[in-house]
Scaffold this active site. Structure first.
Site, PDB file in Angstrom:
ATOM      1  N   CYS A 160      -3.544   1.163  26.237  1.00 17.82           N
ATOM      2  CA  CYS A 160      -2.435   2.116  26.091  1.00 17.82           C
ATOM      3  C   CYS A 160      -2.282   2.594  24.652  1.00 17.82           C
ATOM      4  O   CYS A 160      -1.750   3.673  24.408  1.00 17.82           O
ATOM      5  CB  CYS A 160      -1.133   1.479  26.577  1.00 17.82           C
ATOM      6  SG  CYS A 160      -1.060   1.361  28.372  1.00 17.82           S
ATOM      7  N   TYR A 185       2.829   8.193  26.938  1.00 21.97           N
ATOM      8  CA  TYR A 185       4.207   8.396  26.465  1.00 21.97           C
ATOM      9  C   TYR A 185       4.149   9.274  25.203  1.00 21.97           C
ATOM     10  O   TYR A 185       3.113   9.369  24.541  1.00 21.97           O
ATOM     11  CB  TYR A 185       4.828   7.010  26.174  1.00 21.97           C
ATOM     12  CG  TYR A 185       6.259   7.074  25.716  1.00 21.97           C
ATOM     13  CD1 TYR A 185       7.272   7.428  26.605  1.00 21.97           C
ATOM     14  CD2 TYR A 185       6.595   6.786  24.391  1.00 21.97           C
ATOM     15  CE1 TYR A 185       8.588   7.497  26.174  1.00 21.97           C
ATOM     16  CE2 TYR A 185       7.907   6.849  23.958  1.00 21.97           C
ATOM     17  CZ  TYR A 185       8.895   7.207  24.853  1.00 21.97           C
ATOM     18  OH  TYR A 185      10.195   7.282  24.429  1.00 21.97           O
ATOM     19  N   ASN A 187       4.875   9.202  22.155  1.00 20.74           N
ATOM     20  CA  ASN A 187       4.446   8.792  20.804  1.00 20.74           C
ATOM     21  C   ASN A 187       2.956   8.456  20.749  1.00 20.74           C
ATOM     22  O   ASN A 187       2.435   8.124  19.690  1.00 20.74           O
ATOM     23  CB  ASN A 187       5.259   7.569  20.338  1.00 20.74           C
ATOM     24  CG  ASN A 187       4.977   6.326  21.173  1.00 20.74           C
ATOM     25  OD1 ASN A 187       4.430   6.404  22.262  1.00 20.74           O
ATOM     26  ND2 ASN A 187       5.370   5.180  20.659  1.00 20.74           N
ATOM     27  N   LYS A 188       2.250   8.568  21.867  1.00 19.03           N
ATOM     28  CA  LYS A 188       0.859   8.131  21.921  1.00 19.03           C
ATOM     29  C   LYS A 188      -0.085   9.172  21.297  1.00 19.03           C
ATOM     30  O   LYS A 188       0.326  10.281  20.977  1.00 19.03           O
ATOM     31  CB  LYS A 188       0.455   7.857  23.378  1.00 19.03           C
ATOM     32  CG  LYS A 188       1.198   6.663  23.996  1.00 19.03           C
ATOM     33  CD  LYS A 188       0.771   5.362  23.329  1.00 19.03           C
ATOM     34  CE  LYS A 188       1.150   4.110  24.087  1.00 19.03           C
ATOM     35  NZ  LYS A 188       2.572   3.876  24.272  1.00 19.03           N
ATOM     36  N   GLN A 189      -1.363   8.786  21.181  1.00 19.51           N
ATOM     37  CA  GLN A 189      -2.353   9.687  20.552  1.00 19.51           C
ATOM     38  C   GLN A 189      -2.356  11.049  21.243  1.00 19.51           C
ATOM     39  O   GLN A 189      -2.573  12.080  20.621  1.00 19.51           O
ATOM     40  CB  GLN A 189      -3.764   9.075  20.626  1.00 19.51           C
ATOM     41  CG  GLN A 189      -4.012   7.938  19.655  1.00 19.51           C
ATOM     42  CD  GLN A 189      -3.680   6.575  20.234  1.00 19.51           C
ATOM     43  OE1 GLN A 189      -2.809   6.447  21.098  1.00 19.51           O
ATOM     44  NE2 GLN A 189      -4.361   5.552  19.747  1.00 19.51           N
TER      45      GLN A 189
END
Ligand code: PLP
Length: 382
Positions: A160, A185, A187-189
């Site tokens: 994740c 989500y 804030n992810k890459q």
């Protein structure tokens, strides 16, 4: 946000910010106008593009990283009473997923350099009940998968936080054939708002996952017929359309994060050498050839100096968002009460968890914002 002591016009440096443009807007509008908002063509299109990106044979889009972990553990056969070895230094979903199946998450301590589950500690925790290993690519640094695979048990990778990382023996994270679970989500890459993807090498396993994410329905079944237990873990066409556009940006997004990480390293080098601030390990810190896919920039406050939560408050008073990341899972009240965990079981994890602070980190973060964070930390740490 709590920056109440600041003048009203002071910019706050946010912890995270997604990068979304007109292409994502257009893709969403197209889906809305098509009338097919779910179970449509954007799902396999996103899956195929994602599998290609990480070098996996197959991919299944799911509603979140958490639902992906659940389905991946079921797919490798984890069931009630089993033990799944995982990291106590992760987001709580890694440990919750085995609990969904009434299996027991068994923690082992982490490597003090990479902060990933230590393969030797994991090996020592294996019992006759262990049916899977669940290493986590924490903060985007690749876990030592060759070492876990050598233990001879099914492996599910919590990827994740690992998109864009590469293992020292060649493959990208997600491309080894083990079920590997990504999260999207905001804030992810890359993001789809909420969402996840399981990459894997086994076609039959993909068929099971695709059925279980859709209430247990086989592809050739009528919509009210089901031949196994399933869930609603589908990802909508709206989300998949956003994901496909985000994938086209992924190289830029990762390069942006790597640029900001390099700026932080430079700006914080003095605090690291003079004050003992802990910085994220470099690529290849454990095995030459490991490459991080940058997710968060987490520092460890020095053992001597203001406590971590005071540092976070002082950063907030200076207009800098930050958060404790990550807390030790085994010390959370659910895990203490359900499994009887206590302080002192995993000393490396506990030490790191007590001192970790995630700093603002996003691909388009400006040099002056990094400088502001570094200056604030410098003031606070003296
Ligand atoms: C390591 C790790 N595992 C699992 C998850 C769960 O992903 P999601 O929030 O998409 O359910 C996350 C993300 O929050 C994560 O960082």
């Amino acid at each position: 946000m709590g920056a109440s002591s600041l003048p009203a016009d002071t910019d706050v440096v946010p912890l995270a910010q997604p990068v979304l443009g007109v292409e994502e807007e257009q893709a969403v509008i197209e889906v809305l106008r098509s009338g097919q908002l779910s179970l449509g063509p954007r799902v396999p299109a996103f899956e195929e593009a994602f599998a290609m990106r990480v070098g996996a044979a197959h991919a299944s889009a799911v509603s979140s990283g958490t639902s992906g972990l659940h389905l991946a553990l079921r797919a490798v056969g984890v069931k009630e009473g089993d033990e799944v070895i995982t990291s106590p230094f992760s987001f709580v979903a890694s440990a919750n997923a085995p609990v969904f199946e009434r299996a027991r998450p068994v923690f082992a301590d982490v490597d003090p350099v990479t902060l990933n589950l230590d393969p030797a500690a994991a090996a020592a925790a294996i019992t006759e009940r262990t049916t899977a290993l669940l290493p986590v690519h924490i903060f985007g640094y690749p876990a030592d998968l060759p070492a876990f695979e050598a233990l001879g048990l099914p492996v599910v990778e919590d990827a994740c936080e690992g998109l864009g990382a590469r293992h020292h023996d060649g493959p990208a994270v997600g491309g080894r054939g083990n079920p590997a679970v990504f999260g999207f989500y905001a804030n992810k890459q890359m993001t789809t708002g909420e969402g996840g993807m399981i990459t894997l090498g086994d076609e039959a396993m993909k068929a099971r996952i695709d059925s279980e994410r859709n209430q247990g329905r086989a592809p050739d079944m009528g919509w009210l017929d089901h031949d196994r237990l399933g869930f609603n873990y589908r990802l909508s066409d709206i989300a998949c359309a956003i994901g496909s556009v985000q994938l086209t940006r992924l190289d830029d997004l990762l390069a942006g994060r790597a640029r900001v990480a390099a700026l932080y390293r430079e700006a914080l080098a003095g605090l690291a050498t003079q004050r003992g601030l802990g910085l994220p390990c470099e690529d290849g810190a454990r095995h030459a050839g490991d490459v991080r896919g940058w997710f968060v920039f987490v520092v460890q406050v020095p053992r001597e100096g203001p406590p971590r939560d005071d540092v976070i408050r002082a950063l907030r008073d200076r207009g800098v968002q930050s958060k404790p990341y990550l807390p030790a899972i085994h010390l959370m009240s659910f895990y203490r009460e359900t499994f009887g965990h206590r302080e002192g079981e995993f000393p490396v994890c506990e030490d790191v968890a007590a001192r970790s602070v995630a700093l603002p980190f996003f691909p388009h973060m400006r040099e002056d914002q990094v400088a502001r964070v570094a200056a604030a930390l410098g003031e606070i740490l003296g």
